[in-house]
Design an enzyme around this catalytic site. Structure first.
Site, PDB file in Angstrom:
ATOM      1  N   HIS A  54      70.525 170.130  27.433  1.00  0.00           N
ATOM      2  CA  HIS A  54      69.818 169.346  28.453  1.00  0.00           C
ATOM      3  C   HIS A  54      68.354 169.755  28.365  1.00  0.00           C
ATOM      4  CE1 HIS A  54      73.806 170.091  30.399  1.00  0.00           C
ATOM      5  NE2 HIS A  54      73.701 168.830  30.759  1.00  0.00           N
ATOM      6  N   ASP A  57      67.668 173.026  29.871  1.00  0.00           N
ATOM      7  CA  ASP A  57      68.260 174.223  29.252  1.00  0.00           C
ATOM      8  C   ASP A  57      67.224 174.932  28.381  1.00  0.00           C
ATOM      9  OD1 ASP A  57      70.700 173.372  30.270  1.00  0.00           O
ATOM     10  OD2 ASP A  57      71.407 172.538  28.371  1.00  0.00           O
ATOM     11  N   MET A  88      72.417 166.934  19.593  1.00  0.00           N
ATOM     12  CA  MET A  88      72.467 166.034  20.749  1.00  0.00           C
ATOM     13  C   MET A  88      71.536 166.531  21.848  1.00  0.00           C
ATOM     14  SD  MET A  88      73.944 166.113  24.018  1.00  0.00           S
ATOM     15  CE  MET A  88      75.635 166.401  24.485  1.00  0.00           C
ATOM     16  N   GLU A 181      78.818 159.252  29.047  1.00  0.00           N
ATOM     17  CA  GLU A 181      79.960 160.159  29.269  1.00  0.00           C
ATOM     18  C   GLU A 181      80.620 159.878  30.612  1.00  0.00           C
ATOM     19  OE1 GLU A 181      79.099 164.302  28.661  1.00  0.00           O
ATOM     20  OE2 GLU A 181      80.867 164.954  29.767  1.00  0.00           O
ATOM     21  N   LYS A 183      83.234 160.246  33.814  1.00  0.00           N
ATOM     22  CA  LYS A 183      83.911 161.301  34.574  1.00  0.00           C
ATOM     23  C   LYS A 183      84.327 160.708  35.910  1.00  0.00           C
ATOM     24  CE  LYS A 183      83.383 166.163  35.874  1.00  0.00           C
ATOM     25  NZ  LYS A 183      82.522 167.346  35.932  1.00  0.00           N
ATOM     26  N   GLU A 219      85.257 162.802  27.186  1.00  0.00           N
ATOM     27  CA  GLU A 219      85.518 164.251  27.222  1.00  0.00           C
ATOM     28  C   GLU A 219      86.985 164.471  27.549  1.00  0.00           C
ATOM     29  OE1 GLU A 219      82.811 167.206  29.058  1.00  0.00           O
ATOM     30  OE2 GLU A 219      84.534 167.809  30.268  1.00  0.00           O
ATOM     31  N   HIS A 222      87.673 165.348  31.225  1.00  0.00           N
ATOM     32  CA  HIS A 222      87.479 164.275  32.201  1.00  0.00           C
ATOM     33  C   HIS A 222      88.619 163.268  32.116  1.00  0.00           C
ATOM     34  CE1 HIS A 222      82.882 165.206  31.935  1.00  0.00           C
ATOM     35  NE2 HIS A 222      83.609 166.240  32.265  1.00  0.00           N
ATOM     36  N   ASP A 247      83.292 165.139  23.653  1.00  0.00           N
ATOM     37  CA  ASP A 247      83.227 166.489  24.223  1.00  0.00           C
ATOM     38  C   ASP A 247      84.618 167.090  24.194  1.00  0.00           C
ATOM     39  OD1 ASP A 247      80.543 166.450  24.625  1.00  0.00           O
ATOM     40  OD2 ASP A 247      80.610 166.392  26.812  1.00  0.00           O
ATOM     41  N   ASP A 257      87.061 170.205  37.210  1.00  0.00           N
ATOM     42  CA  ASP A 257      86.707 170.184  35.789  1.00  0.00           C
ATOM     43  C   ASP A 257      86.697 171.621  35.265  1.00  0.00           C
ATOM     44  OD1 ASP A 257      85.771 169.479  33.312  1.00  0.00           O
ATOM     45  OD2 ASP A 257      83.755 168.969  33.982  1.00  0.00           O
ATOM     46  N   ASP A 259      86.819 172.826  31.964  1.00  0.00           N
ATOM     47  CA  ASP A 259      86.073 173.140  30.736  1.00  0.00           C
ATOM     48  C   ASP A 259      86.622 174.377  30.034  1.00  0.00           C
ATOM     49  OD1 ASP A 259      84.310 170.946  30.851  1.00  0.00           O
ATOM     50  OD2 ASP A 259      82.940 172.009  32.184  1.00  0.00           O
ATOM     51  N   ASP A 289      82.384 171.279  24.700  1.00  0.00           N
ATOM     52  CA  ASP A 289      81.757 171.366  26.022  1.00  0.00           C
ATOM     53  C   ASP A 289      82.703 172.213  26.869  1.00  0.00           C
ATOM     54  OD1 ASP A 289      80.327 171.118  28.291  1.00  0.00           O
ATOM     55  OD2 ASP A 289      80.609 168.967  28.564  1.00  0.00           O
TER      56      ASP A 289
END
Ligand code: GCO
Ligand code: MN
Ligand code: MN
Length: 382
Positions: A54, A57, A88, A181, A183, A219, A222, A247, A257, A259, A289
């Site tokens: 991102h 980040d 990405m 994406e 969700k 993902e 998700h 993802d 979620d 992950d 992810d």
């Protein structure tokens, strides 16, 4: 060494994954902050081909243009020295309070415009680092109070926002594609574009001038949150030519979620995801992810990365074993029966055709054996 990643395996990880300090609704950080440059070097050392990020980040929120340029230059140097690419880029449109009631779908036109501006900046940064995919995850594009937003307006605003950003990418000749994406919920009670199917339907309504560069980033987690079959989610995107990113991770259904590490849950479904991607020679990156456990020490975040990669490579090997297994292939081969006339019977010919439904239904399919063989292969006893 078996199961060692090569660059051509194209494994990638998000910087936010390894940098996740453990902050959640009930508890504060449990690990010290991870410097983004160290993060990129760490991913390279784990054998990653690329990293995903991102804007925030890498470049702190609100950084000046001069600081932004300096950080981009620094990142390019680290990438070159460590031998890792940027695959990405995505825009954080969920963390700052300005997005508390949505970004591209906010009821406030000023917020919508600000969201577009922030996304353009993220795209510019990604372009400089070589990103080929721009992921759009609309974490805040939703509601808890049904009366607060007109869902039809929200979808129209979403469409306007996506089209605007896709045009921006095209107009600048960035050669990037957009991957939306889906969700179903979290952090909002209900999020717009909740599943891959919704996104595919939405893409079909986009301006044809940019539709070719907009696809889906399904993902696993998700999809399982929605109780769907993840393999079918990915397959339908792939068949539509719209699987632009995926993802990968793991998730128990009917939970927040999680992950989790790739392969941590539903081994069989995860195997069939790898099989789908590999059998179809899907050209995208293998992007994880995932989040470290809150219990992990700082060095264990790299165990997470290495573990996801290793599990993928093990499953990829199992795919080859499955495809070469004579009994399995015999069973699969026997399932396919063609009509002697092929698919090309005319309506007239079909009307004249005589079928024996009893004969057709009497055929043995052998699914007990097929699923047992799949299980035994995955359990390592075959
Ligand atoms: C989630 C999402 C995010 C997005 C990321 C990219 O866990 O809720 O999957 O991790 O993928 O923010 O935009
Ligand atoms: Mn994701
Ligand atoms: Mn997720």
């Amino acid at each position: 060494m078996p199961y060692e990643p090569r660059k051509e395996d194209r494994f990638t990880v998000g910087l936010w994954c390894t940098a996740y300090g453990g902050r959640e609704v009930f508890g504060r950080e449990v690990r010290p902050p991870l410097d983004p440059m160290e993060n990129i070097r760490g991913l390279a050392a784990c054998g990653c081909y690329g990293f995903n990020f991102h804007d925030d980040d890498l470049i702190p929120f609100g950084a000046s243009p001069a600081d932004t340029d300096r950080l981009i230059k620094q990142t390019l140097t680290v990438m070159r020295d460590a031998g890792i690419v940027n695959a990405m880029v995505t825009c954080n449109m969920f963390e700052h309070p300005v997005f508390k009631d949505g970004a591209l779908t906010s009821n406030d036109g000023r917020v919508r415009a600000y969201a577009r501006q922030k996304a353009m900046r993220a795209i510019d940064i990604g372009a400089q680092l070589g990103a080929s995919v721009y992921v759009m995850w609309g974490g805040r594009e939703g509601l808890e109070v049904e009366a607060s937003k007109n869902p039809i307006d929200a979808i129209k605003r979403y469409r306007d926002g996506v089209e605007f950003l896709a045009h921006y990418i095209k107009d600048n000749g960035y050669g990037m594609v957009v991957a939306i994406e889906p969700k179903p919920n979290e952090p909002r009670g209900d999020i717009f574009l909740p599943t891959a199917g919704h996104v595919l339907g939405f893409i079909a309504t986009l301006d044809p001038a940019i539709r070719d560069i907009v696809g889906v980033n399904p993902e696993i987690q998700h999809s399982r949150m929605s109780g769907l079959n993840t393999v079918h989610d990915l397959a339908q995107c792939l068949e539509a030519g719209k699987l632009f990113h995926a993802d990968l991770g793991a998730q128990k259904p009917a939970r927040y979620d999680q992950d989790l590490r790739f392969g941590a849950e539903d081994l069989k479904e995860t195997f069939f995801i790898v099989k789908l991607l590999e059998d179809n020679h899907w050209p995208g990156t293998r992007a994880f992810d995932v989040k470290p456990y809150r219990q992990d020490q700082a060095d264990e975040v790299w165990d997470l990365v290495r573990g996801c990669i290793r599990s993928y490579l093990i499953l990829r090997e199992k795919v080859a074993v499955f495809n070469a297994d004579q009994e399995i292939q015999q069973l699969l081969g026997a399932l396919r029966v063609e009509h002697p006339a092929g698919e090309h019977l005319t309506a007239k010919q079909l009307q004249a055709e005589r079928f024996d439904p009893d004969l057709l239904s009497a055929r043995k399919l052998g699914y007990q054996r097929l699923d047992q063989l799949t299980f035994e292969l995955l359990a390592g006893v075959r």
